[in-house]
Design a protein around this motif. Structure first.
Motif, PDB file in Angstrom:
ATOM      1  N   ARG A 192       0.813  -1.220   0.000  1.00  0.00           N
ATOM      2  CA  ARG A 192       0.000   0.000   0.000  1.00  0.00           C
ATOM      3  C   ARG A 192       0.848   1.273   0.000  1.00  0.00           C
ATOM      4  NH1 ARG A 192      -4.235  -1.380  -2.390  1.00  0.00           N
ATOM      5  NH2 ARG A 192      -2.508  -2.479  -3.273  1.00  0.00           N
ATOM      6  N   LYS A 193       1.898   1.309   0.781  1.00  0.00           N
ATOM      7  CA  LYS A 193       2.741   2.506   0.827  1.00  0.00           C
ATOM      8  C   LYS A 193       3.442   2.712  -0.511  1.00  0.00           C
ATOM      9  CE  LYS A 193       6.174   4.844   3.645  1.00  0.00           C
ATOM     10  NZ  LYS A 193       7.030   4.728   4.846  1.00  0.00           N
ATOM     11  N   THR A 194       3.908   1.638  -1.112  1.00  0.00           N
ATOM     12  CA  THR A 194       4.546   1.712  -2.430  1.00  0.00           C
ATOM     13  C   THR A 194       3.554   2.219  -3.465  1.00  0.00           C
ATOM     14  OG1 THR A 194       6.027  -0.101  -1.863  1.00  0.00           O
ATOM     15  CG2 THR A 194       5.725   0.367  -4.206  1.00  0.00           C
ATOM     16  N   LEU A 195       2.335   1.711  -3.418  1.00  0.00           N
ATOM     17  CA  LEU A 195       1.293   2.128  -4.349  1.00  0.00           C
ATOM     18  C   LEU A 195       1.019   3.625  -4.218  1.00  0.00           C
ATOM     19  CD1 LEU A 195      -0.860   1.172  -6.435  1.00  0.00           C
ATOM     20  CD2 LEU A 195      -2.387   0.870  -4.481  1.00  0.00           C
ATOM     21  N   LEU A 196       0.860   4.091  -2.983  1.00  0.00           N
ATOM     22  CA  LEU A 196       0.594   5.510  -2.770  1.00  0.00           C
ATOM     23  C   LEU A 196       1.779   6.366  -3.208  1.00  0.00           C
ATOM     24  CD1 LEU A 196      -1.261   5.428   0.672  1.00  0.00           C
ATOM     25  CD2 LEU A 196      -2.254   5.712  -1.603  1.00  0.00           C
ATOM     26  N   ALA A 197       2.988   5.893  -2.953  1.00  0.00           N
ATOM     27  CA  ALA A 197       4.192   6.636  -3.358  1.00  0.00           C
ATOM     28  C   ALA A 197       4.269   6.772  -4.869  1.00  0.00           C
ATOM     29  CB  ALA A 197       5.443   5.953  -2.811  1.00  0.00           C
ATOM     30  N   ARG A 198       3.844   5.754  -5.582  1.00  0.00           N
ATOM     31  CA  ARG A 198       3.847   5.813  -7.049  1.00  0.00           C
ATOM     32  C   ARG A 198       2.875   6.865  -7.570  1.00  0.00           C
ATOM     33  NH1 ARG A 198       3.653  -0.565  -8.684  1.00  0.00           N
ATOM     34  NH2 ARG A 198       5.717  -1.111  -7.887  1.00  0.00           N
ATOM     35  N   HIS A 199       1.738   6.984  -6.898  1.00  0.00           N
ATOM     36  CA  HIS A 199       0.714   7.922  -7.353  1.00  0.00           C
ATOM     37  C   HIS A 199       0.921   9.331  -6.815  1.00  0.00           C
ATOM     38  CE1 HIS A 199      -2.034   5.354  -9.633  1.00  0.00           C
ATOM     39  NE2 HIS A 199      -1.548   4.395  -8.865  1.00  0.00           N
ATOM     40  N   PHE A 200       1.635   9.444  -5.729  1.00  0.00           N
ATOM     41  CA  PHE A 200       1.901  10.745  -5.121  1.00  0.00           C
ATOM     42  C   PHE A 200       3.409  10.886  -4.876  1.00  0.00           C
ATOM     43  CE2 PHE A 200      -2.329   9.363  -3.573  1.00  0.00           C
ATOM     44  CZ  PHE A 200      -3.108  10.341  -4.180  1.00  0.00           C
ATOM     45  N   PRO A 201       4.201  10.950  -5.947  1.00  0.00           N
ATOM     46  CA  PRO A 201       5.662  10.922  -5.808  1.00  0.00           C
ATOM     47  C   PRO A 201       6.263  12.130  -5.082  1.00  0.00           C
ATOM     48  CG  PRO A 201       5.054  11.409  -8.076  1.00  0.00           C
ATOM     49  CD  PRO A 201       3.790  11.054  -7.339  1.00  0.00           C
ATOM     50  N   LYS A 202       5.540  13.217  -4.987  1.00  0.00           N
ATOM     51  CA  LYS A 202       6.079  14.410  -4.324  1.00  0.00           C
ATOM     52  C   LYS A 202       5.877  14.396  -2.810  1.00  0.00           C
ATOM     53  CE  LYS A 202       5.758  17.351  -8.346  1.00  0.00           C
ATOM     54  NZ  LYS A 202       5.298  18.600  -8.921  1.00  0.00           N
ATOM     55  N   LEU A 203       5.139  13.411  -2.311  1.00  0.00           N
ATOM     56  CA  LEU A 203       4.891  13.343  -0.869  1.00  0.00           C
ATOM     57  C   LEU A 203       6.073  12.722  -0.142  1.00  0.00           C
ATOM     58  CD1 LEU A 203       1.147  12.237  -0.624  1.00  0.00           C
ATOM     59  CD2 LEU A 203       2.111  14.535  -0.444  1.00  0.00           C
ATOM     60  N   SER A 204       6.333  13.241   1.034  1.00  0.00           N
ATOM     61  CA  SER A 204       7.406  12.701   1.864  1.00  0.00           C
ATOM     62  C   SER A 204       6.962  11.387   2.499  1.00  0.00           C
ATOM     63  CB  SER A 204       7.760  13.697   2.972  1.00  0.00           C
ATOM     64  OG  SER A 204       6.681  13.788   3.895  1.00  0.00           O
ATOM     65  N   ASP A 205       7.902  10.691   3.085  1.00  0.00           N
ATOM     66  CA  ASP A 205       7.607   9.447   3.783  1.00  0.00           C
ATOM     67  C   ASP A 205       6.595   9.697   4.905  1.00  0.00           C
ATOM     68  OD1 ASP A 205       8.293   6.577   3.951  1.00  0.00           O
ATOM     69  OD2 ASP A 205       8.992   7.131   5.972  1.00  0.00           O
ATOM     70  N   ALA A 206       6.772  10.790   5.617  1.00  0.00           N
ATOM     71  CA  ALA A 206       5.851  11.125   6.713  1.00  0.00           C
ATOM     72  C   ALA A 206       4.447  11.397   6.173  1.00  0.00           C
ATOM     73  CB  ALA A 206       6.364  12.337   7.482  1.00  0.00           C
ATOM     74  N   ASP A 207       4.359  12.064   5.019  1.00  0.00           N
ATOM     75  CA  ASP A 207       3.050  12.324   4.421  1.00  0.00           C
ATOM     76  C   ASP A 207       2.378  11.035   3.956  1.00  0.00           C
ATOM     77  OD1 ASP A 207       3.191  15.078   4.819  1.00  0.00           O
ATOM     78  OD2 ASP A 207       4.155  15.416   2.879  1.00  0.00           O
ATOM     79  N   LEU A 208       3.167  10.119   3.414  1.00  0.00           N
ATOM     80  CA  LEU A 208       2.617   8.816   3.010  1.00  0.00           C
ATOM     81  C   LEU A 208       2.111   8.047   4.225  1.00  0.00           C
ATOM     82  CD1 LEU A 208       5.273   7.799   0.350  1.00  0.00           C
ATOM     83  CD2 LEU A 208       2.897   8.467  -0.090  1.00  0.00           C
ATOM     84  N   GLU A 209       2.851   8.109   5.316  1.00  0.00           N
ATOM     85  CA  GLU A 209       2.401   7.454   6.555  1.00  0.00           C
ATOM     86  C   GLU A 209       1.104   8.079   7.049  1.00  0.00           C
ATOM     87  OE1 GLU A 209       3.473   4.750   8.052  1.00  0.00           O
ATOM     88  OE2 GLU A 209       5.160   4.454   6.691  1.00  0.00           O
ATOM     89  N   SER A 210       0.975   9.390   6.894  1.00  0.00           N
ATOM     90  CA  SER A 210      -0.253  10.080   7.279  1.00  0.00           C
ATOM     91  C   SER A 210      -1.435   9.575   6.446  1.00  0.00           C
ATOM     92  CB  SER A 210      -0.067  11.588   7.104  1.00  0.00           C
ATOM     93  OG  SER A 210      -1.274  12.275   7.340  1.00  0.00           O
ATOM     94  N   LEU A 211      -1.214   9.410   5.130  1.00  0.00           N
ATOM     95  CA  LEU A 211      -2.268   8.868   4.269  1.00  0.00           C
ATOM     96  C   LEU A 211      -2.652   7.460   4.698  1.00  0.00           C
ATOM     97  CD1 LEU A 211      -1.197   9.993   0.670  1.00  0.00           C
ATOM     98  CD2 LEU A 211      -3.017  10.946   2.095  1.00  0.00           C
ATOM     99  N   LEU A 212      -1.666   6.650   5.043  1.00  0.00           N
ATOM    100  CA  LEU A 212      -1.957   5.279   5.483  1.00  0.00           C
ATOM    101  C   LEU A 212      -2.775   5.277   6.772  1.00  0.00           C
ATOM    102  CD1 LEU A 212       1.452   3.576   4.651  1.00  0.00           C
ATOM    103  CD2 LEU A 212      -0.748   3.176   3.518  1.00  0.00           C
ATOM    104  N   ARG A 213      -2.466   6.202   7.677  1.00  0.00           N
ATOM    105  CA  ARG A 213      -3.258   6.305   8.921  1.00  0.00           C
ATOM    106  C   ARG A 213      -4.691   6.733   8.607  1.00  0.00           C
ATOM    107  NH1 ARG A 213       1.602   8.372  10.706  1.00  0.00           N
ATOM    108  NH2 ARG A 213       0.887  10.527  10.493  1.00  0.00           N
ATOM    109  N   ASP A 214      -4.832   7.677   7.669  1.00  0.00           N
ATOM    110  CA  ASP A 214      -6.182   8.091   7.260  1.00  0.00           C
ATOM    111  C   ASP A 214      -6.967   6.913   6.698  1.00  0.00           C
ATOM    112  OD1 ASP A 214      -5.787  10.769   7.959  1.00  0.00           O
ATOM    113  OD2 ASP A 214      -5.229  11.368   5.916  1.00  0.00           O
ATOM    114  N   CYS A 215      -6.324   6.126   5.855  1.00  0.00           N
ATOM    115  CA  CYS A 215      -6.985   4.959   5.253  1.00  0.00           C
ATOM    116  C   CYS A 215      -7.398   3.958   6.323  1.00  0.00           C
ATOM    117  CB  CYS A 215      -6.066   4.311   4.217  1.00  0.00           C
ATOM    118  SG  CYS A 215      -5.800   5.333   2.751  1.00  0.00           S
ATOM    119  N   ALA A 216      -6.539   3.733   7.291  1.00  0.00           N
ATOM    120  CA  ALA A 216      -6.866   2.815   8.382  1.00  0.00           C
ATOM    121  C   ALA A 216      -8.051   3.344   9.197  1.00  0.00           C
ATOM    122  CB  ALA A 216      -5.654   2.597   9.276  1.00  0.00           C
ATOM    123  N   ALA A 217      -8.087   4.653   9.410  1.00  0.00           N
ATOM    124  CA  ALA A 217      -9.194   5.246  10.161  1.00  0.00           C
ATOM    125  C   ALA A 217     -10.504   5.111   9.395  1.00  0.00           C
ATOM    126  CB  ALA A 217      -8.896   6.714  10.465  1.00  0.00           C
TER     127      ALA A 217
END
Length: 101
Positions: A26-51
């Motif tokens: 999932r993190k790899t997938l999001l990174a591919r679609h949002f390449p300008k986001l930092s690792d911390a921002d990707l983790e934030s998206l993953l937390r949002d998805c989990a919520a």
């Protein structure tokens, strides 16, 4: 770059895609679609998805009638494709898990 609400909405839909895409981390997938986001921002998206997934699960069990409104109240960034995916999942899991009435 901080994820926008539109990015969060799209990220949830992407996160919950089925089919061959589901095999991609999932993190790899999001990174591919949002390449300008930092690792911390990707983790934030993953937390949002989990919520959102936690809210989906609670709505499935509750048999809520106003699914979209409850999802948006809990996760205001859901407004487009992410909201559609979340509503679909509530309905699908309610049917699949025997909660549908």
């Amino acid at each position: 770059m901080t994820p926008t609400d539109a990015m969060r909405d799209a990220a949830y839909a992407l996160h919950e895609e089925w089919g061959p895409t589901r095999a991609i981390d999932r993190k790899t997938l999001l990174a591919r679609h949002f390449p300008k986001l930092s690792d911390a921002d990707l983790e934030s998206l993953l937390r949002d998805c989990a919520a959102v997934n936690a809210t989906v699960a609670s709505l499935v069990e509750a048999g809520a009638a106003d699914i979209a409104q409850q999802l948006q109240a809990a996760h205001p960034f859901l407004s487009g494709i992410g909201l559609q995916r979340a509503v679909f999942l509530v309905n699908y899991y309610a049917w699949h898990d025997g909660y549908a009435r």
